[in-house]
Structures are given as C-alpha cells and as structure tokens.
Design an enzyme around this catalytic site. Structure first.
Site, PDB file in Angstrom:
ATOM      1  N   LYS A   7       0.841  -1.205   0.000  1.00 25.65           N
ATOM      2  CA  LYS A   7       0.000   0.000   0.000  1.00 25.65           C
ATOM      3  C   LYS A   7       0.874   1.252   0.000  1.00 25.65           C
ATOM      4  CE  LYS A   7      -1.743   1.498   4.024  1.00 25.65           C
ATOM      5  NZ  LYS A   7      -1.414   2.889   4.371  1.00 25.65           N
ATOM      6  N   ASN A   8       1.911   1.263   0.828  1.00 30.52           N
ATOM      7  CA  ASN A   8       2.686   2.500   1.024  1.00 30.52           C
ATOM      8  C   ASN A   8       3.725   2.745  -0.059  1.00 30.52           C
ATOM      9  OD1 ASN A   8       1.099   2.984   3.182  1.00 30.52           O
ATOM     10  ND2 ASN A   8       2.629   2.450   4.733  1.00 30.52           N
ATOM     11  N   ARG A  42      -4.990  10.499   4.102  1.00 28.41           N
ATOM     12  CA  ARG A  42      -3.981  11.527   4.336  1.00 28.41           C
ATOM     13  C   ARG A  42      -2.895  11.542   3.268  1.00 28.41           C
ATOM     14  NH1 ARG A  42      -0.805  11.556   7.215  1.00 28.41           N
ATOM     15  NH2 ARG A  42      -0.763  13.679   7.969  1.00 28.41           N
ATOM     16  N   CYS A  95      -5.083  12.191  12.642  1.00 24.25           N
ATOM     17  CA  CYS A  95      -5.847  10.939  12.628  1.00 24.25           C
ATOM     18  C   CYS A  95      -5.689  10.331  14.019  1.00 24.25           C
ATOM     19  CB  CYS A  95      -5.324   9.998  11.541  1.00 24.25           C
ATOM     20  SG  CYS A  95      -3.748   9.271  11.925  1.00 24.25           S
ATOM     21  N   ARG A 108      -0.072  14.336  13.018  1.00 21.65           N
ATOM     22  CA  ARG A 108       0.399  14.112  11.643  1.00 21.65           C
ATOM     23  C   ARG A 108       0.607  15.405  10.858  1.00 21.65           C
ATOM     24  NH1 ARG A 108      -1.198   8.795  10.290  1.00 21.65           N
ATOM     25  NH2 ARG A 108       0.372   8.816   8.654  1.00 21.65           N
ATOM     26  N   ASP A 153       4.617   0.450  12.069  1.00 21.97           N
ATOM     27  CA  ASP A 153       3.405  -0.185  11.530  1.00 21.97           C
ATOM     28  C   ASP A 153       3.263  -1.640  11.959  1.00 21.97           C
ATOM     29  OD1 ASP A 153       3.423   1.575   8.333  1.00 21.97           O
ATOM     30  OD2 ASP A 153       2.915   2.192  10.359  1.00 21.97           O
ATOM     31  N   VAL A 171       7.719   6.834  17.156  1.00 20.81           N
ATOM     32  CA  VAL A 171       7.430   7.560  15.911  1.00 20.81           C
ATOM     33  C   VAL A 171       6.169   8.406  16.026  1.00 20.81           C
ATOM     34  CG1 VAL A 171       6.932   7.320  13.446  1.00 20.81           C
ATOM     35  CG2 VAL A 171       8.635   5.822  14.532  1.00 20.81           C
ATOM     36  N   ARG A 174      -8.612  -0.540   4.635  1.00 20.26           N
ATOM     37  CA  ARG A 174      -7.722   0.436   4.001  1.00 20.26           C
ATOM     38  C   ARG A 174      -6.366  -0.169   3.688  1.00 20.26           C
ATOM     39  NH1 ARG A 174      -6.971   5.751   7.122  1.00 20.26           N
ATOM     40  NH2 ARG A 174      -5.649   5.944   5.301  1.00 20.26           N
TER      41      ARG A 174
HETATM   42  C1  EPZ Z   1       4.149   6.932   6.441  1.00 19.01           C
HETATM   43  O1  EPZ Z   1       3.351   7.931   7.026  1.00 19.01           O
HETATM   44  C2  EPZ Z   1       3.253   5.717   6.280  1.00 19.01           C
HETATM   45  N1  EPZ Z   1       2.148   6.046   5.368  1.00 19.01           N
HETATM   46  C3  EPZ Z   1       2.716   5.290   7.653  1.00 19.01           C
HETATM   47  O2  EPZ Z   1       1.945   4.122   7.460  1.00 19.01           O
HETATM   48  C4  EPZ Z   1       3.898   4.969   8.559  1.00 19.01           C
HETATM   49  O3  EPZ Z   1       3.419   4.634   9.843  1.00 19.01           O
HETATM   50  C5  EPZ Z   1       4.829   6.183   8.648  1.00 19.01           C
HETATM   51  O4  EPZ Z   1       5.235   6.592   7.323  1.00 19.01           O
HETATM   52  C6  EPZ Z   1       6.082   5.890   9.457  1.00 19.01           C
HETATM   53  O5  EPZ Z   1       6.765   4.819   8.886  1.00 19.01           O
HETATM   54  C7  EPZ Z   1       2.396   6.061   4.040  1.00 19.01           C
HETATM   55  O6  EPZ Z   1       3.502   5.832   3.589  1.00 19.01           O
HETATM   56  C8  EPZ Z   1       1.225   6.382   3.161  1.00 19.01           C
HETATM   57  P1  EPZ Z   1       6.086  10.266   8.617  1.00 19.01           P
HETATM   58  P2  EPZ Z   1       3.897   9.453   7.082  1.00 19.01           P
HETATM   59  O7  EPZ Z   1       5.964  11.543   7.867  1.00 19.01           O
HETATM   60  O8  EPZ Z   1       4.796   9.706   5.951  1.00 19.01           O
HETATM   61  C9  EPZ Z   1       6.270  13.597  11.985  1.00 19.01           C
HETATM   62  C10 EPZ Z   1       0.119   2.706   7.765  1.00 19.01           C
HETATM   63  O9  EPZ Z   1      -0.295   2.143   8.776  1.00 19.01           O
HETATM   64  N2  EPZ Z   1       6.163  14.574  10.885  1.00 19.01           N
HETATM   65  O10 EPZ Z   1       7.240   9.380   8.326  1.00 19.01           O
HETATM   66  O11 EPZ Z   1       2.710  10.332   7.275  1.00 19.01           O
HETATM   67  C11 EPZ Z   1       5.016  12.749  12.134  1.00 19.01           C
HETATM   68  O12 EPZ Z   1       4.058  13.402  12.933  1.00 19.01           O
HETATM   69  C12 EPZ Z   1       0.557   4.146   7.816  1.00 19.01           C
HETATM   70  O13 EPZ Z   1       0.254   2.154   6.641  1.00 19.01           O
HETATM   71  C13 EPZ Z   1       6.190  15.940  11.186  1.00 19.01           C
HETATM   72  O14 EPZ Z   1       6.285  16.336  12.345  1.00 19.01           O
HETATM   73  O15 EPZ Z   1       4.748   9.431   8.415  1.00 19.01           O
HETATM   74  C14 EPZ Z   1       5.552  11.491  12.798  1.00 19.01           C
HETATM   75  O16 EPZ Z   1       5.659  11.703  14.195  1.00 19.01           O
HETATM   76  C15 EPZ Z   1       0.285   4.751   9.180  1.00 19.01           C
HETATM   77  N3  EPZ Z   1       6.098  16.835  10.173  1.00 19.01           N
HETATM   78  C16 EPZ Z   1       6.953  11.348  12.203  1.00 19.01           C
HETATM   79  O17 EPZ Z   1       7.281  12.642  11.659  1.00 19.01           O
HETATM   80  C17 EPZ Z   1       5.996  16.441   8.842  1.00 19.01           C
HETATM   81  O18 EPZ Z   1       5.928  17.307   7.951  1.00 19.01           O
HETATM   82  C18 EPZ Z   1       7.051  10.321  11.063  1.00 19.01           C
HETATM   83  O19 EPZ Z   1       5.979  10.583  10.186  1.00 19.01           O
HETATM   84  C19 EPZ Z   1       5.982  15.052   8.563  1.00 19.01           C
HETATM   85  C20 EPZ Z   1       6.079  14.137   9.594  1.00 19.01           C
END
Ligand code: EPZ
Length: 419
Positions: free
Chosen positions: A22-23, A93, A117, A122, A306, A328, A398
């Site tokens: 998916k990702n 998202r 969420c 996020r 995840d 995370v 999802r």
């Molecule tokens: C991706 O989400 C994945 N989704 C998530 O999978 C996964 O849990 C996550 O990466 C971490 O591996 C997709 O790829 C579609 P991040 P993402 O930006 O990119 C903070 C699932 O279950 N952050 O790596 O949204 C954020 O709040 C989903 O399949 C900021 O502060 O995650 C978090 O604490 C859930 N500012 C950390 O960084 C930003 O601009 C990592 O988030 C961006 C992120």
C-alpha cells in the site's frame, strides 16, 4: 458499518500470496501526475486507499483503466484540475503526495490539509517547508494549501525529522526542478526506494534512494512507463505474527524477507522457526509458547511502527514481560484498551507499553480505531476463547486486501457481517 466475527483457537496452516505494498502504491499513483505518457502499474493491491487515490486522480481529469489482476493504467496528459478536495483527503492523508508532482509539472496545486488521525496530529510542515525552500509560494487558507511555483529550483534540504511521505513528496518535486536537490536525513524505507526506482524508469535522475542522502538532478520531463509494486512488508509481518500467535505453520509467497529483517529478528527471538527464500517466508512454532519480546519502533531499517500493534498483541499471550516503546507517533496505543478488555495485562508508562503475558485472552466486542490497531485486534481474536467481534473494520479494509479471505485460506474461522 461492517464487522468481523472471529472464532479463536485455530492454528493457521497453509500458503497465501502477499499483495503489493500500500505504502509504495500510493506515492507511485501520485507519481503518475508527472508522466507525459501512460503509466501501467501492476501488483497493485485492491484496497480502499487505492480506490480513493484513483478517485482523486479521476476527479483531476486523469484517465484511468483497471485491467485484470488490478493492473492499472493512468494517463495524466488530459488533466484539467489541480485540486485535492477535503472530502477525499480527510479519508486518505497520503493524498498530500499529489502536491509535489502537481507543483513541479504544472506549477500549481490546491490541496486540502490532511488533518490528524487516531495515531497522531500528523503535521505536514516539513513537506511545506521543503517546497517553499525550492521556491514554491504556499498559502494555507480555509484548510487548504494554495501553492504556485514558476519552476521549482533544486536546493540542499536537511529534514528536521525522518518523514516517509515528506521525503517522497520532495523527491517527486525535485525530479523536474531546475538544478540539483539533495535531501539529507531522508527516509530509507523500501517504499521510498520503490518510488525512486519507478521515477528513474520514467527518466528521473536520482541517486542514493534507500540511504539518508538522496540526490536528484532535475530534468525537463518524465515519460510513462510500466512498473510492478514491491510486496507489502507490513502485510507480510502481520500474517507471520498471526501464525506465531496461533502456533501454526504457514508459508507466504510473493514477498521479500529482505524488506523486514528487524521484524524477522523479533519473531525469531519470540521462538518462531523461520525459513526464507528470496520471495517466500515459512514460519512455524517450535516452542509450546511464545516468549515476550521488547520492541522500540524507529525509522527504517529499525523496527517499523506499523508492526507495533501486532507485536503488542503477540506479547499479550507470550511468556514473560515485554516492553513496547513507540517513538514515531504520539498516540499509537489505541489498541491497548481494547486488548485489556480481552484480559490482556498491559500497563502504559509514557510512550512505553509493558506487557505481562497471560495464558488465554477472552473474546469480547471490540472497536477498531486505526489501520494497524484493527489488525492487532483480529490477531487477538484468532487466539481468544470464544468468538470475537471487531467493529468499524473499514479501518482494516484500508490496508489489508481481503483479510478474511486470506485468513480463511489459512484455516481461520472468520466472517464479515455487514453492519
Ligand atoms: C508513512 O506515514 C506511512 N504512510 C505510515 O503508514 C507509517 O506509519 C509512517 O510513514 C512511518 O513509517 C504512508 O507511507 C502512506 P512520517 P507518514 O511523515 O509519511 C512527523 C500505515 O499504517 N512529521 O514518516 O505520514 C510525524 O508526525 C501508515 O500504513 C512531522 O512532524 O509518516 C511522525 O511523528 C500509518 N512533520 C513522524 O514525523 C511532517 O511534515 C514520522 O511521520 C511530517 C512528519
């Protein structure tokens, strides 16, 4: 709302095929907006998030066809809108991933802010700061990101945090920027590498994907191509945990063990016997009872967040005490109170859940709250005494393709009740 009813106590046996990730599929669908030609994508998982993304691309004017085995063709040459509406973005998202491609190819985009969420606020500040550094003019008004750019300029970006979709958005934006972009402290997830490999097939000049420093030299345009999505490492890990918890013996095909070494190491520590080839993983339990493990989630190649909820469920019935530290996301223990209702012994201290294994969980009506929490409740239902009801399983649809069919193929007694 649909629910799943799961009869506990059955050992999973047999073989199933793992679906595309998916990702990886989500950013690669967004990347079709960069192509001056038709994109043909195979091994696409049949998931709600995928259909939502296809609806978003369709609303922009892209032409999409879905062939057999979910081979999807996307033609963005006829696009007429650069708008991602709130009603779609709030349910998915990752729609934020259209921002970089729209800006770098068409110079404009109106994308709804995704909002938070269940697992956290996020924010997407790092996506926006990176695009602004590349010369985009971004205004946030009325819950929308209004973005314009003549031509993005390559630059040196140092990410404050490791962000998967932030790295992906900026990498896509950089493919057609003027000059060279370097993304430091980049995410190293396999799904980032899969996106980079697809972009390179489209004509992008990218080096270093999979490391913490990615260098992109902008080009004037990208072509259509054919691409096969890599296997889903989180779906793989989820079914491996299901087999370990039920003390079964299963084989997963069309996967890649190399994508989830941190997860395999913890399964081994819990007492599972693993046999792997390049594209298969076989697991069986050689111990009477699982041993509890300790987990600390972190960006790839560390233990994936995840898979945290699934291992929390595993620890609930494993021997001994385990600690699960979620570093995370700030609120990714929503499954804990549901597991406690089944008799699990879990104590939360800050961002750590301390588990004490019990010999049996008891079935109970449960509420799913987010994608991976839902999976952990299904896993608990597979081992609980009695029939467990998991409500609001739209969350699980999802991220897990036909979960009840795959589990039934492994011998589970599970059925979907339309709600
Ligand atoms: C991706 O989400 C994945 N989704 C998530 O999978 C996964 O849990 C996550 O990466 C971490 O591996 C997709 O790829 C579609 P991040 P993402 O930006 O990119 C903070 C699932 O279950 N952050 O790596 O949204 C954020 O709040 C989903 O399949 C900021 O502060 O995650 C978090 O604490 C859930 N500012 C950390 O960084 C930003 O601009 C990592 O988030 C961006 C992120």
């Amino acid at each position: 709302m649909d629910k799943l009813i799961i009869q506990g106590g059955i050992k999973l046996q047999g073989e199933i095929r793992i679906s595309g990730a998916k990702n990886a599929a989500l950013p690669i669908l967004a990347a079709t907006l960069l192509a001056d030609g038709v994109m043909t994508i195979s091994n696409m998982p049949h998931l709600h998030d995928i259909t939502t993304t296809m609806e978003l691309l369709g609303r922009m004017g892209c032409e999409l066809t879905v062939g057999e085995k979910m081979v999807i063709q996307v033609d963005s040459r006829v696009i007429r809108e650069f708008f991602a509406p709130y009603d779609l973005v709030r349910t998915m998202r990752a729609s934020i991933l259209v921002l970089g491609p729209l800006l770098t190819r068409f110079g404009r985009a109106d994308v709804s802010l995704p909002g938070g969420c269940a697992i956290g606020s996020r924010p997407v500040n790092l996506h926006l700061e990176g695009l602004a550094a590349m010369g985009a003019n971004l205004q946030v008004e009325g819950g929308y990101i209004r973005a314009v750019a003549n031509r993005l300029k390559g630059c040196d970006l140092v990410m404050d945090l490791v962000t998967v979709t932030g790295t992906e958005n900026l990498m896509m934006a950089a493919t057609m920027a003027k000059g060279v972009t370097v993304i430091r402290n980049a995410a190293r997830e396999p799904e980032v590498v899969d996106l980079a490999n697809c972009l390179i097939k489209m004509g992008a000049k990218i080096e270093g994907a999979g490391t913490d420093t990615i260098r992109i030299e902008g080009v004037d345009g990208l072509t259509g191509t054919e691409y096969e999505i890599l296997p889903d490492r989180i779906e793989t890990g989820t079914y491996l945990v299901a087999a370990a918890m039920t003390r079964g013996h299963i084989k997963l095909k069309n996967t890649q063990p190399a994508l989830l070494e941190a997860v395999l190491a913890k399964l081994h520590d819990s007492g599972a016997e693993l046999t792997t080839t390049e594209s298969t993983i076989e697991i069986k339990m050689n111990k009477e009872r699982l041993r509890a493990v300790s987990i600390h989630t972190s960006p790839y190649p560390g233990f994936p967040t995840d898979m945290q909820a699934q291992f929390t469920a595993l620890n609930c019935i494993a021997e001994g005490t385990g600690t699960i530290t979620e570093s995370v996301f700030e609120n990714r223990f929503m499954h804990v109170q549901e597991l406690q209702r089944m008799g699990a012994q879990i104590k939360i201290e800050g961002n750590t859940a301390i588990t004490s294994g019990v010999s049996k969980l008891k079935s109970a009506p449960l509420m799913a709250t987010d994608l991976r929490a839902s999976a952990s409740l299904v896993l608990a239902g597979l081992v609980a005494e009695g029939a467990t009801e998991v409500n609001r399983i739209y969350h699980i649809d999802r991220g897990y393709e036909t979960i009840e069919e795959k589990l039934s193929n492994l011998g589970a007694q599970i059925r979907r009740v339309p709600g």
